[in-house]
Design a protein around this motif. Structure first.
Motif, PDB file in Angstrom:
ATOM      1  N   ASP A  55       0.820  -1.206   0.000  1.00 33.76           N
ATOM      2  CA  ASP A  55       0.000   0.000   0.000  1.00 33.76           C
ATOM      3  C   ASP A  55       0.858   1.261   0.000  1.00 33.76           C
ATOM      4  OD1 ASP A  55      -2.435  -1.462   0.161  1.00 33.76           O
ATOM      5  OD2 ASP A  55      -2.098  -1.762   2.303  1.00 33.76           O
ATOM      6  N   GLU A  56       2.008   1.175   0.658  1.00 33.36           N
ATOM      7  CA  GLU A  56       2.855   2.362   0.773  1.00 33.36           C
ATOM      8  C   GLU A  56       4.268   1.949   1.127  1.00 33.36           C
ATOM      9  OE1 GLU A  56       3.009   6.508   3.419  1.00 33.36           O
ATOM     10  OE2 GLU A  56       2.109   4.694   4.251  1.00 33.36           O
ATOM     11  N   VAL A  57       5.239   2.616   0.527  1.00 32.88           N
ATOM     12  CA  VAL A  57       6.634   2.493   0.930  1.00 32.88           C
ATOM     13  C   VAL A  57       7.115   3.899   1.270  1.00 32.88           C
ATOM     14  CG1 VAL A  57       8.978   1.862   0.252  1.00 32.88           C
ATOM     15  CG2 VAL A  57       7.036   0.504  -0.565  1.00 32.88           C
ATOM     16  N   ARG A  58       7.615   4.065   2.480  1.00 36.21           N
ATOM     17  CA  ARG A  58       8.048   5.393   2.911  1.00 36.21           C
ATOM     18  C   ARG A  58       9.449   5.305   3.484  1.00 36.21           C
ATOM     19  NH1 ARG A  58       6.336   8.197   7.677  1.00 36.21           N
ATOM     20  NH2 ARG A  58       4.675   6.670   7.968  1.00 36.21           N
ATOM     21  N   MET A  59      10.375   6.099   2.967  1.00 35.19           N
ATOM     22  CA  MET A  59      11.740   6.115   3.471  1.00 35.19           C
ATOM     23  C   MET A  59      11.780   6.920   4.762  1.00 35.19           C
ATOM     24  SD  MET A  59      13.219   4.177   1.367  1.00 35.19           S
ATOM     25  CE  MET A  59      14.838   4.334   2.157  1.00 35.19           C
ATOM     26  N   ILE A  60      12.253   6.294   5.836  1.00 41.18           N
ATOM     27  CA  ILE A  60      12.397   6.965   7.120  1.00 41.18           C
ATOM     28  C   ILE A  60      13.793   7.552   7.242  1.00 41.18           C
ATOM     29  CG2 ILE A  60      12.245   6.660   9.625  1.00 41.18           C
ATOM     30  CD1 ILE A  60       9.592   6.323   8.098  1.00 41.18           C
ATOM     31  N   ALA A  61      14.772   6.834   6.754  1.00 37.18           N
ATOM     32  CA  ALA A  61      16.174   7.253   6.707  1.00 37.18           C
ATOM     33  C   ALA A  61      16.773   6.564   5.486  1.00 37.18           C
ATOM     34  CB  ALA A  61      16.896   6.865   7.998  1.00 37.18           C
ATOM     35  N   PRO A  62      17.995   6.923   5.089  1.00 40.19           N
ATOM     36  CA  PRO A  62      18.553   6.296   3.879  1.00 40.19           C
ATOM     37  C   PRO A  62      18.537   4.772   3.904  1.00 40.19           C
ATOM     38  CG  PRO A  62      19.868   8.182   4.508  1.00 40.19           C
ATOM     39  CD  PRO A  62      18.854   7.998   5.594  1.00 40.19           C
ATOM     40  N   ASP A  63      18.692   4.165   5.069  1.00 41.23           N
ATOM     41  CA  ASP A  63      18.724   2.707   5.151  1.00 41.23           C
ATOM     42  C   ASP A  63      17.586   2.138   6.000  1.00 41.23           C
ATOM     43  OD1 ASP A  63      21.030   2.281   3.543  1.00 41.23           O
ATOM     44  OD2 ASP A  63      22.279   2.966   5.205  1.00 41.23           O
ATOM     45  N   VAL A  64      16.529   2.916   6.176  1.00 40.54           N
ATOM     46  CA  VAL A  64      15.367   2.462   6.951  1.00 40.54           C
ATOM     47  C   VAL A  64      14.108   2.812   6.172  1.00 40.54           C
ATOM     48  CG1 VAL A  64      14.083   2.623   9.129  1.00 40.54           C
ATOM     49  CG2 VAL A  64      16.589   2.835   9.132  1.00 40.54           C
ATOM     50  N   ALA A  65      13.244   1.834   5.975  1.00 40.83           N
ATOM     51  CA  ALA A  65      11.997   2.061   5.234  1.00 40.83           C
ATOM     52  C   ALA A  65      10.830   1.468   6.000  1.00 40.83           C
ATOM     53  CB  ALA A  65      12.075   1.436   3.840  1.00 40.83           C
ATOM     54  N   LEU A  66       9.674   2.105   5.852  1.00 42.29           N
ATOM     55  CA  LEU A  66       8.430   1.599   6.417  1.00 42.29           C
ATOM     56  C   LEU A  66       7.524   1.174   5.272  1.00 42.29           C
ATOM     57  CD1 LEU A  66       6.370   2.779   9.373  1.00 42.29           C
ATOM     58  CD2 LEU A  66       5.235   2.730   7.164  1.00 42.29           C
ATOM     59  N   VAL A  67       6.987  -0.036   5.351  1.00 42.92           N
ATOM     60  CA  VAL A  67       6.134  -0.566   4.299  1.00 42.92           C
ATOM     61  C   VAL A  67       4.789  -0.958   4.916  1.00 42.92           C
ATOM     62  CG1 VAL A  67       5.879  -2.256   2.452  1.00 42.92           C
ATOM     63  CG2 VAL A  67       8.167  -1.483   3.114  1.00 42.92           C
ATOM     64  N   ASN A  68       3.702  -0.399   4.403  1.00 44.40           N
ATOM     65  CA  ASN A  68       2.361  -0.820   4.791  1.00 44.40           C
ATOM     66  C   ASN A  68       1.833  -1.789   3.743  1.00 44.40           C
ATOM     67  OD1 ASN A  68       2.057   0.663   7.208  1.00 44.40           O
ATOM     68  ND2 ASN A  68       1.703   2.531   6.023  1.00 44.40           N
ATOM     69  N   ILE A  69       1.291  -2.887   4.204  1.00 47.12           N
ATOM     70  CA  ILE A  69       0.926  -4.002   3.327  1.00 47.12           C
ATOM     71  C   ILE A  69      -0.496  -4.459   3.621  1.00 47.12           C
ATOM     72  CG2 ILE A  69       1.390  -6.478   2.920  1.00 47.12           C
ATOM     73  CD1 ILE A  69       4.354  -5.855   3.260  1.00 47.12           C
ATOM     74  N   THR A  70      -1.210  -4.816   2.576  1.00 47.70           N
ATOM     75  CA  THR A  70      -2.456  -5.550   2.714  1.00 47.70           C
ATOM     76  C   THR A  70      -2.165  -7.010   2.395  1.00 47.70           C
ATOM     77  OG1 THR A  70      -3.819  -3.653   2.087  1.00 47.70           O
ATOM     78  CG2 THR A  70      -4.812  -5.834   1.863  1.00 47.70           C
ATOM     79  N   ALA A  71      -2.530  -7.899   3.302  1.00 50.16           N
ATOM     80  CA  ALA A  71      -2.289  -9.336   3.119  1.00 50.16           C
ATOM     81  C   ALA A  71      -3.621 -10.051   2.956  1.00 50.16           C
ATOM     82  CB  ALA A  71      -1.527  -9.908   4.305  1.00 50.16           C
ATOM     83  N   THR A  72      -3.708 -10.905   1.942  1.00 48.28           N
ATOM     84  CA  THR A  72      -4.895 -11.731   1.750  1.00 48.28           C
ATOM     85  C   THR A  72      -4.458 -13.184   1.685  1.00 48.28           C
ATOM     86  OG1 THR A  72      -4.834 -11.698  -0.667  1.00 48.28           O
ATOM     87  CG2 THR A  72      -6.001  -9.908   0.421  1.00 48.28           C
ATOM     88  N   ALA A  73      -5.327 -14.076   2.133  1.00 53.09           N
ATOM     89  CA  ALA A  73      -5.026 -15.505   2.100  1.00 53.09           C
ATOM     90  C   ALA A  73      -6.285 -16.268   1.736  1.00 53.09           C
ATOM     91  CB  ALA A  73      -4.496 -15.983   3.444  1.00 53.09           C
ATOM     92  N   ALA A  74      -6.168 -17.193   0.795  1.00 53.12           N
ATOM     93  CA  ALA A  74      -7.298 -18.036   0.392  1.00 53.12           C
ATOM     94  C   ALA A  74      -6.753 -19.322  -0.191  1.00 53.12           C
ATOM     95  CB  ALA A  74      -8.178 -17.320  -0.628  1.00 53.12           C
ATOM     96  N   ALA A  75      -7.611 -20.340  -0.244  1.00 48.88           N
ATOM     97  CA  ALA A  75      -7.250 -21.629  -0.834  1.00 48.88           C
ATOM     98  C   ALA A  75      -8.195 -21.940  -1.980  1.00 48.88           C
ATOM     99  CB  ALA A  75      -7.314 -22.736   0.218  1.00 48.88           C
ATOM    100  N   ARG A  76      -7.733 -22.811  -2.882  1.00 51.72           N
ATOM    101  CA  ARG A  76      -8.575 -23.198  -4.009  1.00 51.72           C
ATOM    102  C   ARG A  76      -9.788 -23.983  -3.511  1.00 51.72           C
ATOM    103  NH1 ARG A  76      -3.378 -24.584  -5.923  1.00 51.72           N
ATOM    104  NH2 ARG A  76      -2.605 -23.144  -7.505  1.00 51.72           N
ATOM    105  N   GLN A  77     -10.928 -23.717  -4.114  1.00 49.86           N
ATOM    106  CA  GLN A  77     -12.160 -24.423  -3.787  1.00 49.86           C
ATOM    107  C   GLN A  77     -12.449 -25.466  -4.874  1.00 49.86           C
ATOM    108  OE1 GLN A  77     -13.081 -23.137  -0.396  1.00 49.86           O
ATOM    109  NE2 GLN A  77     -15.076 -22.688  -1.247  1.00 49.86           N
ATOM    110  N   ALA A  78     -12.955 -26.611  -4.454  1.00 48.13           N
ATOM    111  CA  ALA A  78     -13.276 -27.653  -5.440  1.00 48.13           C
ATOM    112  C   ALA A  78     -14.497 -27.279  -6.260  1.00 48.13           C
ATOM    113  CB  ALA A  78     -13.519 -28.978  -4.727  1.00 48.13           C
ATOM    114  N   ASP A  79     -15.418 -26.530  -5.670  1.00 49.54           N
ATOM    115  CA  ASP A  79     -16.623 -26.134  -6.409  1.00 49.54           C
ATOM    116  C   ASP A  79     -16.424 -24.751  -6.997  1.00 49.54           C
ATOM    117  OD1 ASP A  79     -16.867 -24.400  -4.278  1.00 49.54           O
ATOM    118  OD2 ASP A  79     -18.170 -25.754  -3.171  1.00 49.54           O
ATOM    119  N   SER A  80     -17.476 -24.206  -7.533  1.00 50.26           N
ATOM    120  CA  SER A  80     -17.383 -22.915  -8.203  1.00 50.26           C
ATOM    121  C   SER A  80     -17.649 -21.749  -7.267  1.00 50.26           C
ATOM    122  CB  SER A  80     -18.391 -22.864  -9.365  1.00 50.26           C
ATOM    123  OG  SER A  80     -19.710 -23.047  -8.868  1.00 50.26           O
ATOM    124  N   GLU A  81     -17.919 -22.042  -5.991  1.00 48.17           N
ATOM    125  CA  GLU A  81     -18.209 -20.975  -5.045  1.00 48.17           C
ATOM    126  C   GLU A  81     -16.956 -20.127  -4.817  1.00 48.17           C
ATOM    127  OE1 GLU A  81     -21.107 -20.084  -3.538  1.00 48.17           O
ATOM    128  OE2 GLU A  81     -21.974 -21.492  -4.968  1.00 48.17           O
TER     129      GLU A  81
END
Length: 282
Positions: A215-241
């Motif tokens: 979502d965002e990468v922000r440099m805090i210092a030359p060798d320090v960065a803050l990264v905001n992330i959205t994480a999603t997790a899912a598995a394959r379904q055997a049916d069409s749902e």
């Protein structure tokens, strides 16, 4: 510094509290919406204080400061709010934990990022969403892609290699896990607990895929960065749902060591749809 923060918080003055943040800071507290920039952070504190009893007061327990660079530091805090109301009745204590990322600007230390997450005694109810990654617009960097691939193997050893020796992690209401060896053991226990016993569920587990969207990468210092992330997790379904997708918000603090970016701190927060059930309310 901590006495000043406590004193300003106890005035319930949102402008005074927001003054501790840098202009480009961000704030995520529990399952509340994120606030970006000092003005939004001020507005967030204003809404927060409006929900509190005027007599509620803050106490802080602060971990040792960990310097990521000469001008960047990270601390973990434990907060308790309470006190007595105007009738002398004791207010219910409310506990929270947080991680604060500081950056020095013109000799003033300011908060670049603040994350608040449940205590270990709280319970987090995850809410599956029928969302898919196609509705998100990822710009995956090399490090995130590599971590995503390692995570997909469910190999704790591979995942732990992405962390600094002194890194720490908090995943929702987990304890703070310090150091790469402890992080390795925590991920090993995490995947062991997730892994089912039946053959059908094992196939489902092995098909589970985590997607990390920057979502965002922000440099805090030359060798320090803050990264905001959205994480999603899912598995394959055997049916069409459509498969329900679990959704989480994460913040990574990265440091560059010998030209290689590594994770110095990882925080996974509940999504806005998840429920945090406070220990004192159960």
């Amino acid at each position: 510094m901590w006495k000043r923060i406590k004193a300003r918080w106890n005035t319930h003055d949102p402008s005074a509290v927001a003054a501790f943040f840098s202009e480009d800071a961000d704030l995520v507290m529990g399952n509340l919406p994120a606030a970006h920039g000092r003005q939004e952070i001020r507005d967030s504190w204003q809404a927060y204080f409006a929900r509190q009893e005027p007599e509620r007061r803050l106490t802080l327990e602060v971990s040792p400061v960990r310097f990521l660079a000469a001008d960047a530091a990270i601390i973990n805090v434990a907060t308790t709010t309470g006190g007595r109301d105007r009738q002398g009745q004791e207010l219910p204590a409310r506990k929270f934990r947080g991680t604060w990322l500081w950056y020095r600007q013109s000799n003033d230390w300011l908060i670049s990022a603040m994350r608040g997450f449940p205590t270990e005694e709280d319970r987090v109810e995850l809410t599956p969403l029928l969302k898919t990654a196609e509705y998100l617009k990822p710009q995956i960097r090399a490090l995130i892609r590599a971590y995503e691939d390692a995570f997909g193997t469910h190999d704790p050893a591979a995942i732990s290699e992405f962390y600094t020796d002194d890194a720490d992690i908090v995943v929702r209401n987990s304890p703070v896990i310090h150091g790469r060896p402890a992080i390795l053991e925590w991920w090993r226990a995490y995947f062991s607990e997730l892994r089912p016993q039946s053959l059908d569920r094992i196939r489902w587990f092995e098909s589970m895929r985590t997607i990390l969207i920057i979502d965002e990468v922000r440099m805090i210092a030359p060798d320090v960065a803050l990264v905001n992330i959205t994480a999603t997790a899912a598995a394959r379904q055997a049916d069409s749902e459509p498969s329900p997708v679990r959704y989480a918000r994460a913040t990574w603090v990265l440091v560059r060591e010998d030209g290689e970016w590594l994770i110095a701190a990882l925080r996974v927060l509940p999504s806005e749809e998840d429920r945090i059930i406070r220990a004192e309310s159960r």
